[in-house]
Design an enzyme around this catalytic site. Sequence first.
Site, mmCIF file in Angstrom:
data_model
loop_
_atom_site.group_PDB
_atom_site.id
_atom_site.type_symbol
_atom_site.label_atom_id
_atom_site.label_comp_id
_atom_site.label_asym_id
_atom_site.label_seq_id
_atom_site.Cartn_x
_atom_site.Cartn_y
_atom_site.Cartn_z
ATOM 1 N N GLY A 174 -7.581 8.532 6.963
ATOM 2 C CA GLY A 174 -7.736 8.756 8.393
ATOM 3 C C GLY A 174 -9.163 8.537 8.852
ATOM 4 O O GLY A 174 -10.091 8.356 8.051
ATOM 5 N N ASN A 209 -9.982 0.209 -0.087
ATOM 6 C CA ASN A 209 -9.024 0.050 1.010
ATOM 7 C C ASN A 209 -9.690 0.301 2.349
ATOM 8 O O ASN A 209 -10.437 1.281 2.515
ATOM 9 C CB ASN A 209 -7.856 1.020 0.831
ATOM 10 C CG ASN A 209 -6.935 0.632 -0.296
ATOM 11 O OD1 ASN A 209 -7.265 -0.216 -1.123
ATOM 12 N ND2 ASN A 209 -5.768 1.243 -0.342
ATOM 13 N N ILE A 210 -9.388 -0.561 3.317
ATOM 14 C CA ILE A 210 -10.005 -0.478 4.647
ATOM 15 C C ILE A 210 -8.911 -0.615 5.692
ATOM 16 O O ILE A 210 -8.260 -1.658 5.782
ATOM 17 C CB ILE A 210 -11.080 -1.570 4.823
ATOM 18 C CG1 ILE A 210 -12.203 -1.361 3.791
ATOM 19 C CG2 ILE A 210 -11.640 -1.560 6.241
ATOM 20 C CD1 ILE A 210 -13.193 -2.494 3.708
ATOM 21 N N ASP A 211 -8.726 0.431 6.485
ATOM 22 C CA ASP A 211 -7.666 0.450 7.495
ATOM 23 C C ASP A 211 -8.160 1.051 8.799
ATOM 24 O O ASP A 211 -8.205 0.391 9.841
ATOM 25 C CB ASP A 211 -6.451 1.219 6.966
ATOM 26 C CG ASP A 211 -5.265 1.202 7.927
ATOM 27 O OD1 ASP A 211 -5.285 0.420 8.900
ATOM 28 O OD2 ASP A 211 -4.306 1.960 7.700
ATOM 29 N N SER A 212 -8.564 2.331 8.772
ATOM 30 C CA SER A 212 -8.933 3.022 10.012
ATOM 31 C C SER A 212 -10.051 2.314 10.756
ATOM 32 O O SER A 212 -10.044 2.250 11.994
ATOM 33 C CB SER A 212 -9.353 4.463 9.699
ATOM 34 O OG SER A 212 -8.281 5.200 9.178
ATOM 35 N N GLY A 221 -8.943 5.688 1.412
ATOM 36 C CA GLY A 221 -9.544 6.620 2.361
ATOM 37 C C GLY A 221 -11.038 6.479 2.503
ATOM 38 O O GLY A 221 -11.754 7.469 2.672
ATOM 39 N N ALA A 222 -11.552 5.256 2.468
ATOM 40 C CA ALA A 222 -13.005 5.037 2.478
ATOM 41 C C ALA A 222 -13.512 4.607 3.847
ATOM 42 O O ALA A 222 -14.355 3.725 3.960
ATOM 43 C CB ALA A 222 -13.379 4.012 1.413
ATOM 44 N N SER A 223 -13.019 5.228 4.904
ATOM 45 C CA SER A 223 -13.473 4.883 6.255
ATOM 46 C C SER A 223 -14.966 5.130 6.391
ATOM 47 O O SER A 223 -15.476 6.168 5.977
ATOM 48 C CB SER A 223 -12.727 5.725 7.301
ATOM 49 O OG SER A 223 -11.353 5.426 7.288
ATOM 50 N N ASP A 256 0.842 -1.191 0.000
ATOM 51 C CA ASP A 256 0.000 0.000 0.000
ATOM 52 C C ASP A 256 0.885 1.251 0.000
ATOM 53 O O ASP A 256 1.792 1.385 0.819
ATOM 54 C CB ASP A 256 -0.896 -0.025 1.249
ATOM 55 C CG ASP A 256 -1.915 1.088 1.265
ATOM 56 O OD1 ASP A 256 -2.313 1.548 0.180
ATOM 57 O OD2 ASP A 256 -2.323 1.499 2.375
#
Length: 311
Positions: free
Chosen positions: A181, A256-259, A214-216, A82
């Site tokens: 974020g 993408n999925i993180d936060s 950035g798709a939180s 990433d």
Amino acid sequence: MPLTTTTEMFRKAYENGYALGSFNVNNMEIIQGIVQAGQKLNAPLILQVSKSARTYAGHAYLVKLVEAAVETTGLPIALHLDHGPDFETCKSCIDGGFSSVMIDGSHLNYEENVALTRRVVEYAHAHGVTVEGELGQLAGVEDDVRVSAEDASYTKPEQVQDFVGRTGVDSLAIAIGTSHGAFKFKPGTKPQLRFDILEEVGRRLPGFPIVLHGASAVPQEFVAEINRCGGAMDDAIGIPEDMLRRAASMAVCKINIDSDLRLAMTAALRKHLAENPGHFDPRQYLTPARAAIQAMVEHKIERVLGCGGKA
């Protein structure tokens, strides 16, 4: 079963109107929670690693953990870099077993972005690895990626054909209103995605896989628990999940999925330690944290991505 590239994954996603979740991983429990959700719902997965995650956990540890996930589940899983910041980082991941890399030249001027991306593509394709490029800049902060609102820019649809044609990338991350974020939209604001840009990109690149960073979008059922455990979700609004699902039904093949994973895991840890102050065994507090990751990923697969049963 070896790691897979994203080529066939994206073809099926595009043709059938769903998206793959690309989940950031940093340790064993996060990987286990994600793959347990994938196994339960029979969903293909992309596990992605940032430059800072490689620094934190070590390249070899992360690769072996993901290989163990493939071996134990039999799911189609791609291992993706990433936001690769430079050629050297991408090369290291390609040489070190990754099946997909992203080169992020979005902070460069257009011609420099094209040249850097093309260099990575030539090396990656020679080694059977797929490449994601990026046009446009998302605002926000995620690990080493820091872009102010003033410097953010939407993707210009008139550039995408030239960029893809000259670089040879396999997928393209675009900027249509998401941002990196967790705490990024304040009360009174209404986040919107520029579907007009997405539609025009899809028209100019028919059949080509598009990526959203950035798709939180923290599900409402998680918000109260996060706040109870010390969060501040009343101060933030995520991208509405119905917007993300609409994007997944169009040209977007990877989200993408993180936060969301970080928030769910941290909330579970805080809750467990608050309720069990005498616990000091990591297995005691990491077990509910892993379960929270699994629950969040299941939610994303079923409500946002639509990739359940597609493995």
